[in-house]
Design a protein around this motif. Sequence first.
Motif, PDB file in Angstrom:
ATOM      1  N   PRO A 363      -1.505  -0.862  -1.069  1.00 54.41           N
ATOM      2  CA  PRO A 363      -0.280  -1.799  -1.033  1.00 54.41           C
ATOM      3  C   PRO A 363      -0.218  -2.960  -1.327  1.00 54.41           C
ATOM      4  CG  PRO A 363      -1.861  -1.564   0.746  1.00 54.41           C
ATOM      5  CD  PRO A 363      -2.558  -0.958  -0.256  1.00 54.41           C
ATOM      6  N   VAL A 364       1.098  -3.407  -1.447  1.00 55.06           N
ATOM      7  CA  VAL A 364       1.340  -4.816  -1.948  1.00 55.06           C
ATOM      8  C   VAL A 364       1.134  -5.859  -1.037  1.00 55.06           C
ATOM      9  CG1 VAL A 364       3.396  -6.495  -2.554  1.00 55.06           C
ATOM     10  CG2 VAL A 364       3.398  -4.002  -3.468  1.00 55.06           C
ATOM     11  N   VAL A 365       0.412  -6.926  -1.228  1.00 50.47           N
ATOM     12  CA  VAL A 365       0.030  -7.785  -0.216  1.00 50.47           C
ATOM     13  C   VAL A 365       1.255  -8.865  -0.016  1.00 50.47           C
ATOM     14  CG1 VAL A 365      -1.551  -9.834   0.026  1.00 50.47           C
ATOM     15  CG2 VAL A 365      -2.371  -7.616  -1.006  1.00 50.47           C
ATOM     16  N   HIS A 366       1.726  -8.948   1.212  1.00 46.98           N
ATOM     17  CA  HIS A 366       2.523  -9.922   1.418  1.00 46.98           C
ATOM     18  C   HIS A 366       2.137 -10.771   2.162  1.00 46.98           C
ATOM     19  CE1 HIS A 366       6.287  -7.527   0.278  1.00 46.98           C
ATOM     20  NE2 HIS A 366       5.362  -6.529   0.788  1.00 46.98           N
ATOM     21  N   PRO A 367       1.583 -12.089   1.658  1.00 40.38           N
ATOM     22  CA  PRO A 367       0.954 -13.070   2.550  1.00 40.38           C
ATOM     23  C   PRO A 367       1.481 -13.527   3.901  1.00 40.38           C
ATOM     24  CG  PRO A 367       1.084 -13.821   0.449  1.00 40.38           C
ATOM     25  CD  PRO A 367       1.982 -12.449   0.379  1.00 40.38           C
ATOM     26  N   GLU A 368       2.695 -13.510   4.155  1.00 42.09           N
ATOM     27  CA  GLU A 368       3.404 -13.984   5.120  1.00 42.09           C
ATOM     28  C   GLU A 368       3.836 -12.763   6.138  1.00 42.09           C
ATOM     29  OE1 GLU A 368       7.053 -16.301   3.943  1.00 42.09           O
ATOM     30  OE2 GLU A 368       5.876 -17.810   3.015  1.00 42.09           O
ATOM     31  N   ARG A 369       3.958 -11.818   5.593  1.00 37.52           N
ATOM     32  CA  ARG A 369       4.150 -10.311   6.512  1.00 37.52           C
ATOM     33  C   ARG A 369       3.100  -9.476   6.319  1.00 37.52           C
ATOM     34  NH1 ARG A 369      10.318  -9.309   5.642  1.00 37.52           N
ATOM     35  NH2 ARG A 369      10.032  -8.073   7.272  1.00 37.52           N
ATOM     36  N   PRO A 370       1.923  -9.385   6.673  1.00 33.71           N
ATOM     37  CA  PRO A 370       0.791  -8.477   6.437  1.00 33.71           C
ATOM     38  C   PRO A 370       1.178  -7.078   6.824  1.00 33.71           C
ATOM     39  CG  PRO A 370       0.040  -9.872   7.849  1.00 33.71           C
ATOM     40  CD  PRO A 370       1.301 -10.787   7.302  1.00 33.71           C
ATOM     41  N   GLN A 371       0.804  -5.946   5.984  1.00 30.96           N
ATOM     42  CA  GLN A 371       1.091  -4.736   6.351  1.00 30.96           C
ATOM     43  C   GLN A 371       0.154  -3.671   6.654  1.00 30.96           C
ATOM     44  OE1 GLN A 371       3.352  -2.339   3.520  1.00 30.96           O
ATOM     45  NE2 GLN A 371       2.717  -3.727   1.874  1.00 30.96           N
ATOM     46  N   ALA A 372      -0.919  -4.267   6.495  1.00 25.90           N
ATOM     47  CA  ALA A 372      -2.227  -3.733   6.430  1.00 25.90           C
ATOM     48  C   ALA A 372      -2.503  -2.970   7.741  1.00 25.90           C
ATOM     49  CB  ALA A 372      -3.493  -4.392   6.273  1.00 25.90           C
ATOM     50  N   ASP A 373      -2.291  -3.657   8.862  1.00 26.38           N
ATOM     51  CA  ASP A 373      -2.541  -2.952  10.301  1.00 26.38           C
ATOM     52  C   ASP A 373      -1.510  -2.008  10.425  1.00 26.38           C
ATOM     53  OD1 ASP A 373      -4.456  -5.033  10.566  1.00 26.38           O
ATOM     54  OD2 ASP A 373      -3.631  -6.189  11.908  1.00 26.38           O
ATOM     55  N   VAL A 374      -0.297  -1.897  10.269  1.00 26.23           N
ATOM     56  CA  VAL A 374       0.457  -1.014  10.748  1.00 26.23           C
ATOM     57  C   VAL A 374       0.507   0.035   9.648  1.00 26.23           C
ATOM     58  CG1 VAL A 374       2.519  -1.838   8.952  1.00 26.23           C
ATOM     59  CG2 VAL A 374       2.975  -0.422  11.128  1.00 26.23           C
ATOM     60  N   VAL A 375       0.012   0.046   8.685  1.00 28.17           N
ATOM     61  CA  VAL A 375      -0.238   1.069   7.370  1.00 28.17           C
ATOM     62  C   VAL A 375      -1.407   1.871   8.093  1.00 28.17           C
ATOM     63  CG1 VAL A 375      -1.475   1.575   5.133  1.00 28.17           C
ATOM     64  CG2 VAL A 375       0.544  -0.114   5.417  1.00 28.17           C
ATOM     65  N   ALA A 376      -2.461   1.291   8.372  1.00 27.44           N
ATOM     66  CA  ALA A 376      -3.760   1.930   9.018  1.00 27.44           C
ATOM     67  C   ALA A 376      -3.588   2.640  10.245  1.00 27.44           C
ATOM     68  CB  ALA A 376      -4.883   0.721   9.475  1.00 27.44           C
ATOM     69  N   ALA A 377      -2.496   2.315  11.146  1.00 25.36           N
ATOM     70  CA  ALA A 377      -2.087   2.737  11.989  1.00 25.36           C
ATOM     71  C   ALA A 377      -1.274   4.080  12.105  1.00 25.36           C
ATOM     72  CB  ALA A 377      -1.142   1.808  13.178  1.00 25.36           C
ATOM     73  N   LEU A 378      -0.379   3.976  10.803  1.00 22.73           N
ATOM     74  CA  LEU A 378       0.564   4.981  10.412  1.00 22.73           C
ATOM     75  C   LEU A 378      -0.540   6.359   9.759  1.00 22.73           C
ATOM     76  CD1 LEU A 378       3.405   3.272   8.906  1.00 22.73           C
ATOM     77  CD2 LEU A 378       3.306   4.755  11.087  1.00 22.73           C
ATOM     78  N   GLN A 379      -1.476   5.646   8.958  1.00 21.28           N
ATOM     79  CA  GLN A 379      -2.254   6.775   8.496  1.00 21.28           C
ATOM     80  C   GLN A 379      -3.036   7.389   9.595  1.00 21.28           C
ATOM     81  OE1 GLN A 379      -4.012   4.202   5.547  1.00 21.28           O
ATOM     82  NE2 GLN A 379      -3.089   5.253   3.836  1.00 21.28           N
ATOM     83  N   ALA A 380      -3.681   6.915  10.520  1.00 23.93           N
ATOM     84  CA  ALA A 380      -4.159   7.561  11.491  1.00 23.93           C
ATOM     85  C   ALA A 380      -3.350   8.568  12.158  1.00 23.93           C
ATOM     86  CB  ALA A 380      -4.667   6.360  12.630  1.00 23.93           C
ATOM     87  N   ARG A 381      -2.061   8.570  12.176  1.00 29.48           N
ATOM     88  CA  ARG A 381      -1.278   9.637  12.700  1.00 29.48           C
ATOM     89  C   ARG A 381      -1.097  10.660  11.572  1.00 29.48           C
ATOM     90  NH1 ARG A 381       1.103   8.312  17.630  1.00 29.48           N
ATOM     91  NH2 ARG A 381      -0.221   6.763  18.785  1.00 29.48           N
ATOM     92  N   GLY A 382      -1.595  10.396  10.399  1.00 25.15           N
ATOM     93  CA  GLY A 382      -1.566  11.532   9.339  1.00 25.15           C
ATOM     94  C   GLY A 382      -0.335  11.255   8.548  1.00 25.15           C
ATOM     95  N   ALA A 383       0.377   9.845   8.482  1.00 21.62           N
ATOM     96  CA  ALA A 383       1.506   9.437   7.714  1.00 21.62           C
ATOM     97  C   ALA A 383       1.104   9.655   6.326  1.00 21.62           C
ATOM     98  CB  ALA A 383       1.771   8.108   7.985  1.00 21.62           C
ATOM     99  N   GLN A 384       2.072  10.193   5.204  1.00 19.71           N
ATOM    100  CA  GLN A 384       1.645  10.136   3.966  1.00 19.71           C
ATOM    101  C   GLN A 384       2.816   9.222   3.395  1.00 19.71           C
ATOM    102  OE1 GLN A 384      -0.534  12.140   2.666  1.00 19.71           O
ATOM    103  NE2 GLN A 384      -0.895  12.426   4.996  1.00 19.71           N
TER     104      GLN A 384
END
Length: 421
Positions: A363-384
């Motif tokens: 994923p693209v790194v957005h220093p002011e608006r990190p998306q790593a946590d929400v990406v991990a949460a979505l992937q844990a639910r099977g998100a493609q």
Amino acid sequence: WQNEEGIPLSFNQPGSMRLLQNEERMKEANYTLSKSKLYQGLFGGPELNMIGPDEVKRLHPLVNTDGLVGALWTEGDGHIDPSSVTQAFASKARAMGGRVYEHSEVVGLQCRPDGSWEVKVRVSDGSEHMVHARRVVNAAGLWCERIGDFAGVHTPATVLQHQYVITEPIDEVKAYHQKHGHQLPVLRDLEGTYYLRDEGDGILVGPYENENDMQLAPPEWKGTMPPELTYHLWEGDLERIMYSMECATKLVPQLETTGIKTVLNGPTCWPADGNHLVGPSYEKPNYWMACAESYGIAHAPGLSRYLVHWMQHGEPPYELTEADPARYGAWATPEWTADKVKEAYGWNNTTAYFNENRTRARPVVHPERPQADVVAALQARGAQLGFSHGWETPSWFHSEAVDLKNTLATFQRPSYMDAIE
């Protein structure tokens, strides 16, 4: 070949063949063929047809058809010398009252309050002059990012290396020219990832290395071409393109006993996804982009007509959203662009599936608006996850936490069919 004014153009139209070596390529070809019928009905142009190995051999007697299942044949397709067509455009422009300033370098751009532009130009004697322009078009090719910097417009493109090989004359090529009075058809071998055409009485082979072997311009260039390097070539590197050369030798056996005349390794400019930057800037008024053209000379006539229509009528004649400069924001940094373009160039000849989900530089790194946590949460639910304007977005959800990437890519069933069922 010459244009309507009688200006000679080095324009050859021997036709071209996109070679198909397996059933998956045949499926892709049928998809391409169906699209071509639609586009030809809308816009005209050369007709695309499916042909078999025997017809391939008849049209190009040097081809070894072993392993071929067919080809897409475009009658009237060909290639043109960029220098000759550029001179023809310049001559036509002068005849219509236009002025062409050679050896005149743009060294500054300033947007005025009324939306027009002051363009600072340095001429051959070193003196600088200001030109007032209602609009600016960045068609600067290898230097497009430099021009963008002057204007304060984000131009996510980078310079990379592209090689091609020219052989010594080949007796069979010369004999064909003498007998038929025209060149052999252009060949595009997608599995071997190269194109092949006549060059004089020899052969030109233009390979595309994979994403791990291809080379960018030096990092110190910062993605753009230094202004002092008008004509620049790097040292040729046959080792990088050996796979394609070996495939070309199998396809045209005469290459095996023919010497190499030259290996050219020159610069070209690509955007991150290979799809150009064409249209108005979303950052500055009356600033237009026609740059980062991965195949500039091939697209130039259509894209120039497209832009002129937009300027004259206030809207484009049709939508080219995949080339809209607004698809990139500040998140498309030079570092990200340099990484992502390796995928675009290296996958240039791979089979292209519907809604393909390419994962490099994500994923693209957005220093002011990190998306790593929400990406991990979505992937844990099977998100493609798909990709939209720099953000990871769920395309669909699997019943398990798995990352399928492109493993379900197909021309028959979309990857989410099983999950829907």
